[in-house]
Write an enzyme that holds these catalytic residues in place. Structure first.
Site, PDB file in Angstrom:
ATOM      1  N   ASP A 156      12.099  13.151  -5.259  1.00 17.46           N
ATOM      2  CA  ASP A 156      11.456  12.434  -4.148  1.00 17.46           C
ATOM      3  C   ASP A 156      10.576  13.368  -3.322  1.00 17.46           C
ATOM      4  O   ASP A 156      10.435  14.558  -3.638  1.00 17.46           O
ATOM      5  CB  ASP A 156      12.559  11.768  -3.300  1.00 17.46           C
ATOM      6  N   GLY A 196       8.542   8.727  -1.084  1.00 19.75           N
ATOM      7  CA  GLY A 196       9.298   9.164   0.080  1.00 19.75           C
ATOM      8  C   GLY A 196       8.410   9.644   1.215  1.00 19.75           C
ATOM      9  O   GLY A 196       7.482  10.418   1.009  1.00 19.75           O
ATOM     10  N   ASP A 226       7.642   2.276  -1.294  1.00 20.45           N
ATOM     11  CA  ASP A 226       8.726   1.495  -1.925  1.00 20.45           C
ATOM     12  C   ASP A 226       8.412   0.005  -2.021  1.00 20.45           C
ATOM     13  O   ASP A 226       7.812  -0.582  -1.123  1.00 20.45           O
ATOM     14  CB  ASP A 226      10.021   1.645  -1.115  1.00 20.45           C
TER      15      ASP A 226
HETATM   16  C1  GAL Z   1      12.682   6.791  -0.841  1.00 19.54           C
HETATM   17  C2  GAL Z   1      12.401   6.483  -2.287  1.00 19.54           C
HETATM   18  C3  GAL Z   1      13.431   5.469  -2.691  1.00 19.54           C
HETATM   19  C4  GAL Z   1      14.807   6.074  -2.536  1.00 19.54           C
HETATM   20  C5  GAL Z   1      15.011   6.621  -1.126  1.00 19.54           C
HETATM   21  C6  GAL Z   1      16.275   7.424  -1.021  1.00 19.54           C
HETATM   22  O1  GAL Z   1      11.740   7.602  -0.341  1.00 19.54           O
HETATM   23  O2  GAL Z   1      11.098   6.009  -2.446  1.00 19.54           O
HETATM   24  O3  GAL Z   1      13.191   5.042  -4.006  1.00 19.54           O
HETATM   25  O4  GAL Z   1      14.956   7.077  -3.505  1.00 19.54           O
HETATM   26  O5  GAL Z   1      13.944   7.421  -0.741  1.00 19.54           O
HETATM   27  O6  GAL Z   1      16.434   8.002   0.237  1.00 19.54           O
END
Ligand code: GAL
Length: 425
Positions: A156, A196, A226
Site C-alpha cells: 500500500d 492508500g 478505493d
Molecule cells: C487502503 C487500501 C485498501 C486497504 C486499506 C487498509 O489504502 O486502498 O485496499 O488495503 O488501505 O488500511
C-alpha cells in the site's frame, strides 16, 4: 438487410493467444488475473483474526469457489503486532492475540487446503491502519514473507514521507520491494496499491503508463482510490477502461476489490450493481478478490461469484483487456475480444430512473473485429441461455439493442460468429 453468400471461414477465427509478457517483471506468476478473497472489505482492521481467516478459507472450499479458481486468501491491513518489529532481528511479527498460531502456521493451513496465502504491507513508515510499514526494510520484509510461505503481497501507499504521489519515490520504493521479492526466489505475486492516502475519486493511471510502472513493476497495480460505493467503483472502471495497452500476460490493471451485495456486509452494492461489477471487471481482465463475508454469503452473491461463463471471460487466454466501446449518456457498452474470436459485451444502464434500450451502434461495432455483415449468435452469460431481453442473433454493423434496468444494472452477452454466414447490412 438481405441474406448473402457464405463468407470465408477466416472471418470467424480472429486471433492467436498472447504469449509475450506485458512488461519486465518475470516472476512466473500472474499469468492470469488472480481470483480469491481479501479480508479488508469484510473484516476491516478491527475484525481481523486467525479464526475469521480460517473460516473464510473453509468457506471458499465448502462453497466450491476454490474449485472455480478462487485460490488466494489475502490478509489485508492490521495483521501486525502493533507494538512493532522483533527488536533483535528487525523482522515484522504478527499480532500474537489475533494470530495465536502464527502466520507461518496459517500459511500451512491454507496450503493444505489447496489455497494460496496473501499478505499486506505498505511502502511508507506505517500502513494505512498505523502498523509498521516496510520503508527501509523492503528486502528484509520480502524475506520474512517468503519464509512464512506467502504467495501474494499487496503493498500500500500510506505514510510516505513525500506524499502519496511523489512518482520518483513511488517507483523507487515499490521497486525495492519488487527486487526484494525477486531475490527470495519464491514465486510471489506482487500487487501495488497506490490507493492508500488518496482522495476518493483519485486517478492513478500513471501507475500503468509510466515506463517504471505497469508490468515492469508489479503483477497488478491499482488505478484509482478505493472502490467502496458504486460511484467510486465507477471511477475505478472508467480509469481502467483506457489502460488496456498496459495489461497482458503477467500484469493487470486493478480497479480494486469486489464488494458483493450480501445483507450484513460491511460494504456492499445493490445486487444488480454487484453483478455489473463482476461483469465489467471480467471485461477489464481484473483481479477478482471477493470482499463479501464468505460464511454468510447470500445465495445471490454465491451465484454471482460462481458464474463460470463470466469467470471464463476474465481468465480468457487471449489476455487482451477490454474497454468501453460506446457511451451515450448513461448507456454504456463494454466489450472484450476473446480467444477464438468471440466477443463478450456488457450493456449497462447507469441512469437513475428508467429502463432503457442500450445499443451497440456504429461506434461500438467499429471497435470490434467482426467484418460488417457477419452473423453472430448471442448468449446471455447470466441467464445461461439465449437472451430474452434482446435478439438471440446479431449482425455485425447493425444496431443491436438490449433492454436494461436502471441504477447500474447490466446484461452480459457473448457474441459468437456463425461460421460462413453473412448478411448485407
Ligand atoms: C487502503 C487500501 C485498501 C486497504 C486499506 C487498509 O489504502 O486502498 O485496499 O488495503 O488501505 O488500511
Amino acid at each position: 438487410m438481405h441474406a448473402a453468400a457464405a463468407a470465408p471461414f477466416a472471418m470467424c477465427i480472429g486471433n492467436a493467444f498472447l504469449t509475450q509478457r506485458a512488461g519486465g517483471l518475470d516472476n512466473g506468476v500472474g499469468l492470469l488475473p488472480p481470483l480469491g478473497y481479501n479480508t479488508w472489505n469484510d473484516m476491516g482492521c478491527a475484525g481481523l483474526s486467525e479464526a475469521g481467516v480460517r473460516a473464510a478459507a473453509d468457506s471458499l472450499v465448502a462453497t466450491g469457489l476454490r474449485d472455480l479458481g478462487y485460490r488466494y486468501v489475502n490478509l489485508d491491513d492490521c495483521w501486525h503486532d502493533p507494538s512493532g518489529r522483533v527488536p533483535a532481528t528487525g523482522r515484522l511479527q504478527e499480532d500474537p492475540f489475533r494470530f495465536p498460531s502464527g502466520l507461518a502456521e496459517l500459511g500451512n493451513y491454507l496450503h493444505e487446503r489447496g489455497l494460496k496465502f496473501g499478505i499486506y504491507t505498505d511502502r511508507g513508515s506505517l500502513t494505512c491502519g498505523g502498523r509498521p510499514g516496510s520503508l527501509g526494510n523492503e528486502e528484509l520484509d520480502a524475506d520474512t514473507f517468503a519464509r512464512w510461505g506467502v504467495d501474494y503481497v499487496k503493498e500500500d501507499n500510506c505514510f510516505s514521507s513525500t506524499g502519496p504521489n511523489d512518482q520518483d519515490a513511488v517507483f523507487q520504493q515499490f521497486g525495492r520491494f519488487r527486487d526484494g521479492l525477486n531475490k527470495t526466489g519464491r514465486p510471489i505475486y506482487f500487487s501495488v496499491c497506490g490507493g492508500g492516502g488518496q482522495l476518493p475519486l483519485a486517478n492513478l493511471s500513471y501507475y500503468a503508463t509510466d515506463p517504471r510502472g505497469g508490468g515492469a513493476l508489479a503483477n497488478s497495480w491499482r488505478v484509482s482510490s478505493d472502490c467502496t460505493v458504486w460511484v467510486t467503483c465507477q471511477n475505478a472502471y472508467r480509469i481502467a477502461a483506457d489502460l488496456g495497452n498496459a495489461a497482458g500476460l503477467g500484469g493487470f490493471n486493478d480497479p480494486d476489490m469486489l464488494l458483493g451485495s450480501s445483507p450484513g456486509a460491511a460494504r456492499r452494492l445493490s445486487p444488480a450493481q454487484s453483478r455489473t461489477q463482476l461483469s465489467v471487471w471480467a471485461i477489464l481482465m481484473a483481479p477478482l478478490l471477493i470482499g463479501a463475508p464468505l460464511q454468510s454469503l447470500s445465495g445471490y452473491d454465491l451465484e454471482t461469484y460462481s458464474n463460470k461463463e463470466v469467470l471464463d471471460v476474465d481468465q480468457d487466454l487471449l489476455r487482451r483487456q477490454g474497454s468501453l466501446l460506446s457511451k451515450v449518456g448513461s448507456r454504456l457498452v463494454w466489450g472484450r475480444e476473446l480467444a477464438g474470436g468471440d466477443w463478450a459485451l456488457v450493456f449497462e444502464n447507469d441512469g437513475w430512473f428508467r429502463t432503457h434500450n442500450v445499443t451497440c451502434g456504429s461506434t461500438c461495432w467499429g471497435k470490434m473485429s467482426f467484418p460488417t455483415g457477419t452473423m453472430l449468435r448471442v448468449r446471455d452469460l447470466w441467464a445461461h441461455a439465449a437472451p430474452t431481453v434482446a435478439r438471440h442473433w446479431a449482425v455485425a454493423g447493425a444496431d443491436y439493442s438490449v433492454s436494461v434496468a436502471p441504477q447500474g444494472a447490466s446484461v452480459m452477452l457473448r457474441f459468437s460468429c456463425v461460421v460462413g454466414a453473412t448478411v448485407v447490412v
